[in-house]
Write a protein that holds these residues in place. Structure first.
Motif, PDB file in Angstrom:
ATOM      1  N   GLU A   1       0.811  -1.216   0.000  1.00 13.84           N
ATOM      2  CA  GLU A   1       0.000   0.000   0.000  1.00 13.84           C
ATOM      3  C   GLU A   1       0.844   1.265   0.000  1.00 13.84           C
ATOM      4  O   GLU A   1       0.297   2.360  -0.090  1.00 13.84           O
ATOM      5  CB  GLU A   1      -0.930   0.009   1.228  1.00 13.84           C
ATOM      6  N   THR A   2       2.158   1.135   0.133  1.00 12.92           N
ATOM      7  CA  THR A   2       3.044   2.293   0.215  1.00 12.92           C
ATOM      8  C   THR A   2       4.270   2.046  -0.645  1.00 12.92           C
ATOM      9  O   THR A   2       4.816   0.936  -0.674  1.00 12.92           O
ATOM     10  CB  THR A   2       3.477   2.558   1.665  1.00 12.92           C
ATOM     11  N   VAL A   3       4.689   3.083  -1.356  1.00 18.22           N
ATOM     12  CA  VAL A   3       5.879   3.031  -2.196  1.00 18.22           C
ATOM     13  C   VAL A   3       6.738   4.251  -1.904  1.00 18.22           C
ATOM     14  O   VAL A   3       6.204   5.367  -1.743  1.00 18.22           O
ATOM     15  CB  VAL A   3       5.516   2.963  -3.696  1.00 18.22           C
ATOM     16  N   PHE A   4       8.048   4.052  -1.838  1.00 19.97           N
ATOM     17  CA  PHE A   4       8.998   5.149  -1.676  1.00 19.97           C
ATOM     18  C   PHE A   4       9.903   5.184  -2.905  1.00 19.97           C
ATOM     19  O   PHE A   4      10.190   4.145  -3.518  1.00 19.97           O
ATOM     20  CB  PHE A   4       9.861   4.959  -0.429  1.00 19.97           C
TER      21      PHE A   4
ATOM     22  N   ARG B   1      -2.032   4.486  -2.181  1.00 17.03           N
ATOM     23  CA  ARG B   1      -3.274   4.318  -2.929  1.00 17.03           C
ATOM     24  C   ARG B   1      -4.331   5.263  -2.380  1.00 17.03           C
ATOM     25  O   ARG B   1      -4.506   5.365  -1.163  1.00 17.03           O
ATOM     26  CB  ARG B   1      -3.771   2.881  -2.813  1.00 17.03           C
ATOM     27  N   THR B   2      -5.036   5.910  -3.264  1.00 18.70           N
ATOM     28  CA  THR B   2      -6.107   6.825  -2.876  1.00 18.70           C
ATOM     29  C   THR B   2      -7.400   6.377  -3.527  1.00 18.70           C
ATOM     30  O   THR B   2      -7.413   5.845  -4.654  1.00 18.70           O
ATOM     31  CB  THR B   2      -5.790   8.268  -3.291  1.00 18.70           C
TER      32      THR B   2
ATOM     33  N   GLY C   1     -17.276   3.242  -6.926  1.00 14.69           N
ATOM     34  CA  GLY C   1     -16.872   2.090  -7.710  1.00 14.69           C
ATOM     35  C   GLY C   1     -15.595   2.265  -8.491  1.00 14.69           C
ATOM     36  O   GLY C   1     -15.136   1.313  -9.134  1.00 14.69           O
ATOM     37  N   GLU C   2     -15.013   3.439  -8.476  1.00 13.98           N
ATOM     38  CA  GLU C   2     -13.766   3.674  -9.205  1.00 13.98           C
ATOM     39  C   GLU C   2     -12.601   3.044  -8.458  1.00 13.98           C
ATOM     40  O   GLU C   2     -12.524   3.091  -7.228  1.00 13.98           O
ATOM     41  CB  GLU C   2     -13.535   5.174  -9.375  1.00 13.98           C
ATOM     42  N   LYS C   3     -11.678   2.427  -9.216  1.00 17.44           N
ATOM     43  CA  LYS C   3     -10.547   1.772  -8.610  1.00 17.44           C
ATOM     44  C   LYS C   3      -9.612   2.780  -7.945  1.00 17.44           C
ATOM     45  O   LYS C   3      -9.532   3.934  -8.336  1.00 17.44           O
ATOM     46  CB  LYS C   3      -9.774   0.972  -9.665  1.00 17.44           C
ATOM     47  N   LYS C   4      -8.904   2.285  -6.939  1.00 11.81           N
ATOM     48  CA  LYS C   4      -7.922   3.126  -6.269  1.00 11.81           C
ATOM     49  C   LYS C   4      -6.743   3.386  -7.199  1.00 11.81           C
ATOM     50  O   LYS C   4      -6.338   2.530  -7.972  1.00 11.81           O
ATOM     51  CB  LYS C   4      -7.424   2.458  -4.994  1.00 11.81           C
ATOM     52  N   ARG C   5      -6.212   4.582  -7.110  1.00  4.93           N
ATOM     53  CA  ARG C   5      -5.066   4.964  -7.913  1.00  4.93           C
ATOM     54  C   ARG C   5      -3.955   5.454  -6.996  1.00  4.93           C
ATOM     55  O   ARG C   5      -4.188   5.884  -5.865  1.00  4.93           O
ATOM     56  CB  ARG C   5      -5.450   6.065  -8.912  1.00  4.93           C
ATOM     57  N   TRP C   6      -2.744   5.383  -7.537  1.00  2.64           N
ATOM     58  CA  TRP C   6      -1.584   5.821  -6.777  1.00  2.64           C
ATOM     59  C   TRP C   6      -1.431   7.332  -6.894  1.00  2.64           C
ATOM     60  O   TRP C   6      -1.715   7.915  -7.932  1.00  2.64           O
ATOM     61  CB  TRP C   6      -0.324   5.140  -7.296  1.00  2.64           C
ATOM     62  N   ALA C   7      -0.945   7.929  -5.804  1.00  2.00           N
ATOM     63  CA  ALA C   7      -0.721   9.377  -5.775  1.00  2.00           C
ATOM     64  C   ALA C   7       0.466   9.678  -4.873  1.00  2.00           C
ATOM     65  O   ALA C   7       0.699   8.984  -3.869  1.00  2.00           O
ATOM     66  CB  ALA C   7      -1.962  10.116  -5.294  1.00  2.00           C
ATOM     67  N   GLU C   8       1.219  10.685  -5.245  1.00  2.00           N
ATOM     68  CA  GLU C   8       2.313  11.156  -4.386  1.00  2.00           C
ATOM     69  C   GLU C   8       1.708  12.004  -3.273  1.00  2.00           C
ATOM     70  O   GLU C   8       1.158  13.076  -3.529  1.00  2.00           O
ATOM     71  CB  GLU C   8       3.319  11.974  -5.192  1.00  2.00           C
ATOM     72  N   VAL C   9       1.803  11.522  -2.041  1.00  2.00           N
ATOM     73  CA  VAL C   9       1.174  12.209  -0.914  1.00  2.00           C
ATOM     74  C   VAL C   9       2.155  13.076  -0.145  1.00  2.00           C
ATOM     75  O   VAL C   9       1.730  13.969   0.602  1.00  2.00           O
ATOM     76  CB  VAL C   9       0.509  11.193   0.029  1.00  2.00           C
ATOM     77  N   ALA C  10       3.451  12.843  -0.292  1.00  2.00           N
ATOM     78  CA  ALA C  10       4.429  13.658   0.447  1.00  2.00           C
ATOM     79  C   ALA C  10       5.808  13.435  -0.153  1.00  2.00           C
ATOM     80  O   ALA C  10       6.075  12.414  -0.803  1.00  2.00           O
ATOM     81  CB  ALA C  10       4.435  13.293   1.927  1.00  2.00           C
TER      82      ALA C  10
ATOM     83  N   GLY D   1      -4.174  18.660  10.049  1.00  3.27           N
ATOM     84  CA  GLY D   1      -3.855  18.295   8.678  1.00  3.27           C
ATOM     85  C   GLY D   1      -4.652  17.097   8.237  1.00  3.27           C
ATOM     86  O   GLY D   1      -5.454  16.533   8.984  1.00  3.27           O
ATOM     87  N   ILE D   2      -4.436  16.695   7.000  1.00  4.23           N
ATOM     88  CA  ILE D   2      -5.166  15.569   6.441  1.00  4.23           C
ATOM     89  C   ILE D   2      -4.763  14.295   7.176  1.00  4.23           C
ATOM     90  O   ILE D   2      -3.587  13.979   7.292  1.00  4.23           O
ATOM     91  CB  ILE D   2      -4.879  15.445   4.939  1.00  4.23           C
ATOM     92  N   GLY D   3      -5.764  13.578   7.672  1.00  7.25           N
ATOM     93  CA  GLY D   3      -5.517  12.316   8.343  1.00  7.25           C
ATOM     94  C   GLY D   3      -4.994  12.451   9.746  1.00  7.25           C
ATOM     95  O   GLY D   3      -4.598  11.463  10.351  1.00  7.25           O
ATOM     96  N   ARG D   4      -4.962  13.659  10.325  1.00  4.54           N
ATOM     97  CA  ARG D   4      -4.438  13.830  11.670  1.00  4.54           C
ATOM     98  C   ARG D   4      -5.536  14.160  12.666  1.00  4.54           C
ATOM     99  O   ARG D   4      -5.687  13.506  13.674  1.00  4.54           O
ATOM    100  CB  ARG D   4      -3.366  14.926  11.687  1.00  4.54           C
ATOM    101  N   SER D   5      -6.286  15.214  12.392  1.00  2.00           N
ATOM    102  CA  SER D   5      -7.344  15.615  13.307  1.00  2.00           C
ATOM    103  C   SER D   5      -8.374  16.433  12.540  1.00  2.00           C
ATOM    104  O   SER D   5      -8.094  16.956  11.460  1.00  2.00           O
ATOM    105  CB  SER D   5      -6.771  16.442  14.476  1.00  2.00           C
TER     106      SER D   5
END
Length: 984
Positions: free
Chosen positions: A295-298, A311-312, A318-327, A839-843
């Motif tokens: 689920e994670t790539v560096f 993956r986002t 119904g749309e498949k998950k796609r990869w995205a650069e998150v940081a 931030g996103i995913g924190r609080s």
């Protein structure tokens, strides 16, 4: 302490080219990895470092030194299958380490000895990349197939595949503990396309990345090419071909590639079509790494970036998950060339390295919530020595040894020069330099305290030089002859005794050898060595037993890592990586009227044997080697000294304020030696040493102990000051200790400990403050009854279900309960909540009511689906920790003879704290005493004398290391040095 900051010592760290963990990731393992887990780091100068994660402590256990024109370009670990002994018990398989580097051969290393075990080479080109086959699960059986009477591979063993510069791909077999050529997958094509990267998609499928814009898939069973994927033409205005620098495969078979255009591509596992590509780097991507769950790539590259992809979910139902650069973040100051991943339930880390020479540990699951951690690029054991009486500083690196003379205090020297009308002396002067012949790098070196002899060793040979000072202050060196046994073997540790009479050599196979140093008659006093070395044997101990699934490093944990002499040179202690200590004592009194020892065939045969059986040990004790009426023997109380919980980092005897000389000690009848008789023509005394025997030890987990070696027990100071009394600031230090310096006088007994980024002092003449005096209570209430009632109420509330931590609008905790302590993932410490922010995913901010006055910040860090059993385990662990802390505090009071209850229990005498620390100096290569005590004390005022010991603190800042030019992207400021180079 009077400190001379030295930056003239040459020690250039080398770039990191390869990283590899000894075990694959396992998300079903609940611990922080098996106890045999190691990280191997390969450097451009051929050095091979072995690191022990040690539950987040990260201890550099050993360095296998390289040599001239050597380099480590690829690393891979394998594990042999477990076997059964004659009693039916399973024996763990051996963990094996392989490397490649600018040659056509694969090398297997014996990490216990630091030597190459075997090489495998054939008629193929230069090797560029390598990968080890995935391990077969223990639940599956071997599926060995035989065709026309030929066995086609043993699946229980892991094969190694290598890619060559001529485009060929070769498979090597590791079966039966050997390394042999198995087959060639593909011959060199007419248009040679260099194989730049390689990976196993499954146990029978290999993925390769080439220098001609292609990725190819091969079946290892028949050698056929399954598919060839093209990345297209290169960028406009650039090279026509795209270089596929890295390929990796996820757990589901998805292929991830990184290329010279800065693009990360994702390829389908079945039809091998490109699913997605992301251009996230401004220069070449040199390495990619994938997490255990896929689920994670560096990715890391020449632009110094480390990018994170996840993956986002799709924007439509119904749309498949796609990869995205998150940081993305720049953990390195130069190219990122190597990455390795290891994950369990409690540890999730990415190790990366590159041209900036510094290994970096990055959290994966806790990315953005934990700090990353940069390990030291300098060796754990400082490559510096000193002679305080002559103010000499000795340093070594690669094949070169330098000897410097450091002047005295600048203030004092300057004043004397002005009064006498002389020019001010230089702060340092290079007085001698040695360049060893051969290709191997230096493993160890030491100089006698009378500056008469220098010993230097590699893994293949040991050389001894006589030092003689000239009129102009420079030093000439002359090579001395060595005993025949010493010319056959090198040494990984050299250590001279303080009285300059013994030279200790630890060979590559961990043999302990002592050489007696003698001197000719006056006035020359030329040093020489007796021709017969003394061999000492350690206690025979059973190897550490691990789960057979974790593998074994063989005798690696018995490798000697630290050695130390007492101040009177009559006690010797050696420590190994498993934590065992072996102690030896020098019995008798020196009698130079006796003849030197004569080499006999019996002793030679006995010393040459490597057996560690009890019969051999008793034979050595029954027939000791006498050297002028003295002989070394095992300490009678050696069996009473317990095993340390981890390997020793520092072993140092307390200096004696009144040093005793073994030669001046007289017997009770007034004679200095025993007289021969008819039955004892060569008598010798059995008197044991009676000088200072307290040994200070700091382990790899930064636990402090002090043993009375002759008594076979811990000292009174260590009994009164267990590890729980150490200051919290010292326990929070993450960089491991490198060395120590003593500062002893009648009023204080200070020991200065140091690491690559810190310096810490303990005064052993005082007791450490009790934990209750140094650790503040978080709730501001120190009453034990109230604390226990409150904590039990907290645990009862948490056993129902996991609840989120709520805060008010200012971010303050209003739940009334302490936030439970979260385990770290193996990298740096947790980032504080106020530093994280919203931030996103924190609080999230939650408003209640139409006016929004009851707004709260709710943390999303806690998992709503936490299992109740996990919480109960945490509660039990917390209760045990509290009970242990309470009992430890009471035990400390009893050991110190203090009352545990009543009014007198809380009273302490006001005096300066017995410890002090600073982070002022960094990075530290080593600290050694410089200047004798008589020189320091004479002719100075009392205030100046209170400064303590005079030391040379050797710093090696990275900004002074010559590194190749790095990438500078758009809108980036360039350093003045780089701009000056461009102008020139």
């Amino acid at each position: 302490m009077d400190v001379h900051r030295c930056r003239f010592v040459p020690y250039p760290p080398s770039a990191i080219n390869a990283l590899a963990f000894s075990h694959p990731s396992s998300l079903t393992t609940s611990s922080k990895g098996p106890p045999t887990l190691r990280l191997a780091i390969g450097r451009a100068n051929g050095d091979l470092e072995i690191w022990n994660p040690l539950r987040g402590a990260w201890h550099q256990e050993s360095i296998i030194r390289g040599g001239k024109d050597r380099s480590i370009e690829g690393l891979a670990w394998t594990q042999d299958p477990e076997e059964e002994d004659k009693n039916g018990f399973k024996v763990p398989g051996r963990l094996r380490l392989f490397s490649i580097g600018y040659s056509s051969s694969v090398t297997e290393w014996e990490i216990a000895t630091g030597r190459p075990l075997r090489h495998a080479s054939a008629n193929y080109g230069e090797l560029w990349c390598m990968a080890a086959q995935s391990r077969l699960p223990s639940t599956e059986k071997d599926d060995t197939k035989t065709v026309n009477g030929v066995e086609l591979g043993i699946t229980r063993y892991q094969s190694i595949v290598v890619g060559c510069a001529d485009g060929s791909i070769v498979i090597l077999s590791t079966a039966d503990g050997d390394l042999q050529f198995q087959r060639t997958l593909t011959r060199p094509p007419k248009r040679q396309a260099r194989v730049l990267s390689i990976a196993w998609q499954s146990r029978n499928t290999v993925v390769t990345g080439h220098a001609d814009s292609t990725i190819r898939i091969y079946d290892t069973r028949n050698g056929q090419q399954i598919r060839q994927m093209s990345l297209g033409a290169g960028p406009q205005g650039g090279p026509k071909e795209i270089l596929v620098w890295s390929v990796k495969c996820m757990v589901d078979g998805t292929i991830v590639s990184g290329d010279s255009t800065g693009t990360v591509s994702f390829w389908d596992a079945k039809n091998y079509s490109r699913l997605q590509r992301i251009t996230s780097h401004k220069a070449d991507i040199l390495e990619v790494a994938v997490s255990a769950d896929g689920e994670t790539v560096f990715s890391g590259g020449m632009d110094r970036r480390t990018s994170l992809y996840r993956r986002t979910a799709g924007s439509k139902p119904g749309e498949k998950k796609r990869w995205a650069e998150v940081a993305h973040q720049r953990f390195h100051s130069h190219d990122v060339k190597a990455m390795a991943v290891f994950e369990t339930k409690k540890i999730s880390i990415l190790a990366s390295g590159g041209l900036d020479t510094t290994p970096v540990i990055v959290p994966i699951r806790e990315f953005g919530k934990e700090h990353h951690r940069a390990l030291s690029a300098l060796p754990q054991q400082p490559p510096v020595r000193s002679v305080p009486s002559s103010r000499l500083l000795v340093s070594w690196w690669d094949r070169e040894v330098s000897i410097w003379r450091v002047s005295g205090s600048a203030k004092k020297q300057g004043a004397e020069a002005v009064l006498e009308g002389l020019p001010q002396p230089p702060e340092k002067k290079l007085v001698a330099k040695v360049l060893l012949q051969g290709e191997e790098s230096i493993t160890s070196a030491d100089i006698l305290q009378d500056s008469s002899m220098l010993a230097v060793s590699t893994l293949s040979e040991t050389k001894i030089f006589r030092l003689k000072e000239k009129v102009d202050g420079t030093i000439t060196l002359r090579k001395l002859d060595l005993p025949e046994e010493m010319t056959k073997f090198g040494a990984k540790h050299l250590h001279a005794s303080p009285d300059c009479k013994w030279l200790l050599c630890i060979t590559s196979n961990n043999k302990i050898q002592l050489l007696r140093i003698m001197r000719t008659a006056e006035p020359e006093r030329v040093p020489y060595l007796l021709p017969r070395p003394i061999n000492l044997r350690r206690l025979a101990r059973k190897p550490t037993q691990f789960n057979y699934l974790h593998g074994s490093h063989g005798a690696y944990d018995r490798s000697i890592c630290r050695v130390e002499f007492s101040s009177d040179s009559r006690i010797l202690v050696v420590g190994d990586l498993s934590g065992h200590l072996d102690t030896f004592v020098l019995e008798g009194h020196e009698d130079l009227t006796q003849d030197p020892p004569v080499t006999s065939s019996r002793s030679n045969s006995r010393s040459s044997s490597s057996s560690s059986s009890s019969s051999s040990n008793s034979d050595v004790e029954a027939h000791p080697t006498l050297v002028y009426a003295q002989h070394w023997r095992r300490n009678p109380t050696a069996h009473l000294i317990p095993k340390l919980p981890s390997a020793p980092l520092i072993m140092s005897f307390r200096p004696s304020l009144t040093p005793l000389s073994s030669s001046s000690t007289t017997l009770t009848n007034g004679a200095t030696h025993l007289h021969p008789t008819r039955h004892t023509p060569h008598p010798h005394s059995h008197d044991l040493p009676h000088g200072e025997s307290r040994l200070f030890i700091l382990t790899a987990e930064h636990q402090i102990y002090e043993f009375d070696i002759l008594a076979g027990q811990i000292s009174d100071w260590s009994r009164r000051n267990p590890t729980s009394t150490l200051p919290s600031d010292f326990r929070a230090i993450r960089d491991r200790a490198m060395g120590s310096v003593w500062d002893v006088n009648p009023t204080r007994q200070r020991i200065w400990l140091y690491g690559s980024a810190w310096l810490w002092m303990f005064n052993l003449a005082q007791d450490l403050p009790k934990p209750s005096d140094t650790d503040d209570d978080d709730d501001g209430d120190s009453h034990e009854g109230f604390k226990s009632i409150k904590d039990s109420t907290k645990r009862k509330r948490r056993k129902g279900m996991a609840q989120m931590l709520t805060h008010d609008a200012d971010g303050d905790d209003v739940s009334g309960n302490k936030r439970r302590k979260e385990t770290e993932s193996g990298a740096g410490g947790k980032i504080r909540a106020h530093e994280l922010g919203t931030g996103i995913g924190r609080s999230v901010r939650r408003t209640v009511g139409p006016d929004g006055k009851d707004a709260k910040i709710i943390s999303l860090d806690h998992d709503l689906g936490t299992d109740a059993s996990d919480l109960e385990e945490e509660d039990e662990a917390e209760a045990e920790a509290e009970a242990e802390e309470s009992s430890s505090s009471a035990l400390i009071h009893l050991r110190r003879g203090e009352p545990t209850t009543g009014i007198e229990a809380g009273k302490d005498v006001k005096r300066p704290p017995p410890y002090w620390g600073t982070y002022k100096y960094r990075p530290i290569l080593g600290i050694v005493p410089i200047g004798s005590r008589s020189e320091t004390d004479g002719g100075v005022e009392e205030e100046e004398n209170d400064r303590g010991v005079e030391v040379a603190l050797v710093e090696r800042p990275m900004f002074e290391v010559d590194l190749p030019g790095r990438y500078h992207g758009d809108q980036e400021w360039q350093e003045r040095k780089d701009m000056g180079d461009l102008v020139r």
